[in-house]
Write a protein that holds these residues in place. Sequence first.
Motif, mmCIF file in Angstrom:
data_model
loop_
_atom_site.group_PDB
_atom_site.id
_atom_site.type_symbol
_atom_site.label_atom_id
_atom_site.label_comp_id
_atom_site.label_asym_id
_atom_site.label_seq_id
_atom_site.Cartn_x
_atom_site.Cartn_y
_atom_site.Cartn_z
ATOM 1 N N PRO A 236 116.378 6.340 43.018
ATOM 2 C CA PRO A 236 117.465 6.997 42.144
ATOM 3 C C PRO A 236 118.629 6.262 42.152
ATOM 4 C CG PRO A 236 117.175 8.174 44.381
ATOM 5 C CD PRO A 236 116.136 7.074 44.136
ATOM 6 N N ILE A 237 119.567 6.311 41.038
ATOM 7 C CA ILE A 237 120.759 5.605 41.241
ATOM 8 C C ILE A 237 121.959 6.788 41.156
ATOM 9 C CG2 ILE A 237 120.061 3.743 40.082
ATOM 10 C CD1 ILE A 237 120.921 4.898 37.400
ATOM 11 N N HIS A 238 121.533 8.103 40.991
ATOM 12 C CA HIS A 238 122.491 9.249 40.818
ATOM 13 C C HIS A 238 121.942 10.350 41.782
ATOM 14 C CE1 HIS A 238 125.053 7.402 37.747
ATOM 15 N NE2 HIS A 238 123.981 7.332 37.083
ATOM 16 N N ARG A 239 122.819 11.197 42.520
ATOM 17 C CA ARG A 239 122.322 12.408 43.362
ATOM 18 C C ARG A 239 123.258 13.559 42.907
ATOM 19 N NH1 ARG A 239 119.824 14.073 48.646
ATOM 20 N NH2 ARG A 239 121.018 16.014 49.041
ATOM 21 N N MET A 240 122.438 14.795 42.605
ATOM 22 C CA MET A 240 123.348 15.698 42.142
ATOM 23 C C MET A 240 122.992 16.754 43.402
ATOM 24 S SD MET A 240 123.383 18.450 39.017
ATOM 25 C CE MET A 240 123.836 17.286 37.917
ATOM 26 N N ASP A 241 123.808 17.347 44.119
ATOM 27 C CA ASP A 241 123.682 18.351 44.861
ATOM 28 C C ASP A 241 124.046 19.662 44.115
ATOM 29 O OD1 ASP A 241 123.268 17.520 47.676
ATOM 30 O OD2 ASP A 241 125.045 16.358 47.299
ATOM 31 N N TRP A 242 122.928 20.575 44.219
ATOM 32 C CA TRP A 242 122.770 21.914 43.511
ATOM 33 C C TRP A 242 122.396 23.089 44.243
ATOM 34 C CZ3 TRP A 242 118.306 23.137 40.159
ATOM 35 C CH2 TRP A 242 118.626 24.428 39.336
ATOM 36 N N GLY A 243 123.628 23.699 45.031
ATOM 37 C CA GLY A 243 123.174 24.771 45.767
ATOM 38 C C GLY A 243 122.122 24.530 47.045
ATOM 39 N N LYS A 244 121.129 25.025 47.000
ATOM 40 C CA LYS A 244 120.072 25.066 47.972
ATOM 41 C C LYS A 244 119.246 23.565 47.607
ATOM 42 C CE LYS A 244 118.115 28.958 47.219
ATOM 43 N NZ LYS A 244 117.201 30.344 47.337
ATOM 44 N N PHE A 245 119.429 22.891 46.600
ATOM 45 C CA PHE A 245 118.477 22.031 46.102
ATOM 46 C C PHE A 245 119.213 20.566 45.798
ATOM 47 C CE2 PHE A 245 117.217 25.995 44.630
ATOM 48 C CZ PHE A 245 115.859 25.967 45.081
ATOM 49 N N TYR A 246 118.574 19.549 45.578
ATOM 50 C CA TYR A 246 119.283 18.404 45.081
ATOM 51 C C TYR A 246 118.309 17.677 43.996
ATOM 52 C CZ TYR A 246 115.767 15.923 48.358
ATOM 53 O OH TYR A 246 114.865 15.674 48.678
ATOM 54 N N ILE A 247 119.053 17.080 43.183
ATOM 55 C CA ILE A 247 118.249 16.090 41.986
ATOM 56 C C ILE A 247 118.643 14.696 42.064
ATOM 57 C CG2 ILE A 247 118.110 16.139 39.639
ATOM 58 C CD1 ILE A 247 119.388 18.758 39.309
ATOM 59 N N ASN A 248 117.608 13.847 42.365
ATOM 60 C CA ASN A 248 117.525 12.429 42.188
ATOM 61 C C ASN A 248 117.364 12.077 40.837
ATOM 62 O OD1 ASN A 248 118.472 12.064 45.037
ATOM 63 N ND2 ASN A 248 116.125 12.249 45.667
ATOM 64 N N ILE A 249 118.223 11.076 40.289
ATOM 65 C CA ILE A 249 117.982 10.554 38.878
ATOM 66 C C ILE A 249 118.183 9.042 38.985
ATOM 67 C CG2 ILE A 249 118.873 10.714 36.554
ATOM 68 C CD1 ILE A 249 120.505 13.213 37.554
ATOM 69 N N GLY A 250 116.934 8.651 38.373
ATOM 70 C CA GLY A 250 116.947 7.029 38.221
ATOM 71 C C GLY A 250 116.589 6.824 36.442
ATOM 72 N N ASP A 251 116.471 5.571 36.283
ATOM 73 C CA ASP A 251 116.069 5.378 34.979
ATOM 74 C C ASP A 251 114.553 5.670 34.586
ATOM 75 O OD1 ASP A 251 118.512 4.594 33.705
ATOM 76 O OD2 ASP A 251 118.419 2.458 34.953
ATOM 77 N N HIS A 252 113.914 5.723 35.421
ATOM 78 C CA HIS A 252 112.511 5.645 35.301
ATOM 79 C C HIS A 252 111.672 6.730 36.093
ATOM 80 C CE1 HIS A 252 111.862 1.973 33.327
ATOM 81 N NE2 HIS A 252 113.051 1.355 34.161
ATOM 82 N N ALA A 253 112.671 7.819 36.953
ATOM 83 C CA ALA A 253 112.047 8.756 37.598
ATOM 84 C C ALA A 253 113.148 9.717 37.888
ATOM 85 C CB ALA A 253 111.816 8.254 38.927
ATOM 86 N N ILE A 254 112.637 11.153 37.985
ATOM 87 C CA ILE A 254 113.583 12.160 38.348
ATOM 88 C C ILE A 254 112.881 13.311 39.151
ATOM 89 C CG2 ILE A 254 112.943 13.720 36.145
ATOM 90 C CD1 ILE A 254 115.905 14.652 36.459
ATOM 91 N N SER A 255 113.560 13.544 40.280
ATOM 92 C CA SER A 255 112.946 14.351 41.267
ATOM 93 C C SER A 255 114.004 15.386 41.531
ATOM 94 C CB SER A 255 112.435 13.652 42.594
ATOM 95 O OG SER A 255 113.761 13.262 43.062
ATOM 96 N N VAL A 256 113.169 16.823 41.930
ATOM 97 C CA VAL A 256 114.048 17.876 42.509
ATOM 98 C C VAL A 256 113.447 18.123 43.882
ATOM 99 C CG1 VAL A 256 114.548 20.402 41.947
ATOM 100 C CG2 VAL A 256 114.056 18.490 39.952
ATOM 101 N N GLY A 257 114.468 18.270 44.621
ATOM 102 C CA GLY A 257 114.105 18.528 46.207
ATOM 103 C C GLY A 257 114.831 19.804 46.672
ATOM 104 N N PHE A 258 114.527 20.183 47.601
ATOM 105 C CA PHE A 258 115.381 21.204 48.555
ATOM 106 C C PHE A 258 115.829 20.766 49.682
ATOM 107 C CE2 PHE A 258 110.796 21.560 49.925
ATOM 108 C CZ PHE A 258 110.669 21.662 51.261
ATOM 109 N N LYS A 259 116.875 21.514 50.173
ATOM 110 C CA LYS A 259 117.522 21.209 51.233
ATOM 111 C C LYS A 259 117.249 22.142 52.394
ATOM 112 C CE LYS A 259 121.705 20.417 48.787
ATOM 113 N NZ LYS A 259 123.306 20.577 48.641
ATOM 114 N N TYR A 260 116.999 21.504 53.619
ATOM 115 C CA TYR A 260 116.579 22.452 54.823
ATOM 116 C C TYR A 260 117.467 23.469 55.084
ATOM 117 C CZ TYR A 260 115.222 23.599 59.712
ATOM 118 O OH TYR A 260 114.741 24.514 60.769
ATOM 119 N N PRO A 261 116.961 24.697 55.413
ATOM 120 C CA PRO A 261 115.536 25.258 55.328
ATOM 121 C C PRO A 261 114.848 25.320 54.251
ATOM 122 C CG PRO A 261 117.034 27.260 55.841
ATOM 123 C CD PRO A 261 118.034 26.058 55.506
ATOM 124 N N TYR A 262 113.748 25.292 54.154
ATOM 125 C CA TYR A 262 112.911 25.554 53.162
ATOM 126 C C TYR A 262 113.247 26.925 52.366
ATOM 127 C CZ TYR A 262 108.487 25.824 50.161
ATOM 128 O OH TYR A 262 107.407 25.827 49.230
#
Length: 249
Positions: free
Chosen positions: A71-97
Motif C-alpha cells: 500500500p501507498i495509502h492507509r485509511m483508518d475507518w472506525g473498526k476497520f482499515y483500508i490499504n490502497i496501492g496501485d495494484h492492490a486494495i485490502s480491507v482489514g479489521f482492528k483488534y478485537p475481531y
Amino acid sequence: MDNLPIKLEKQPIIDGLFEIRFVSSSVVRLGSILPGLLFASLEGEKSLATLPLNQFPEQMRDSDQNLKYLPIHRMDWGKFYINIGDHAISVGFKYPYPGWGDFKKAIMDVMMLVLKSGVIQTIDKYMIKAVNLISSDDIGEQVSFTNLNVKIANYALKENFFSVQLEIPSGDFLHNIKLLSSATAKIHTNEEKHGLIIDISTISNVNALMTDVMDGLPLKLEDIHTSSKRMFFSCLTPETLDGLGPIYE
C-alpha cells in the motif's frame, strides 16, 4: 472437519484482511484516485495517511514484485482499515475481531465503491488472511497446540522453537500456512501477546473481469471464509479447539 464452530469464546484472531490484486483499466493510477473517492463516500469516522512507499518512483514500485502490491495509502475507518496501492486494495479489521458479519459488510461496502470507480478491469486474485495467536509461554505446550508432526534425523519436534511454512491446495483455493512458535505480537492497542501464531492466507487465483468477480461476491466471500476457517480448525488438536470454547449451531 464437517461441523465448524460458528464462534469461539476465546477468539484467537489478532489481525485479518481481505485483498484483491488487479490490473488497472486506466492510465490514471488507482492509488491517486481511490483514497479520495473512499474518503468522501464511506460513512463514519475516518482518517487518511500517505505511507512512505509513495515516495518511491512509480516505475520502481511496478517492477519490483516485493513492492508492487504494497500500500501507498492507509485509511483508518472506525473498526476497520483500508490499504490502497496501485495494484492492490485490502480491507482489514482492528483488534478485537468485530465478527464475520460486520467484517463482510465492510468488505462489500468498499468493493462496491471500487467497482463503481471503473478503474479496475481484471482481477488477478483475491484472498482472505487471518492471523491467529494462541497464548502460551511454554514452548512444549505451543508444539502440542497443532497436529503438526515433524521428525528429522530421528529427532521429533517436542520442545524446540519452530517456524514452518507450507502451501496446501483445497478445491478452488490455495492455503498458505505459516506457523511460528514463541511469537510476540504487538497489536494496535499497544498490548503485547505471546504464544503460537497460525497465519493462514486463503487465495483464489481467478484472473477474471472485475464485474464477474463482483457478481455473486457475497457467496464468494462466504466460500473463501469457510475454507479458511476449516483449514484453521483442521490445524488444531481436539484439545486445543476445546480450550478455545467453540460454539456450534
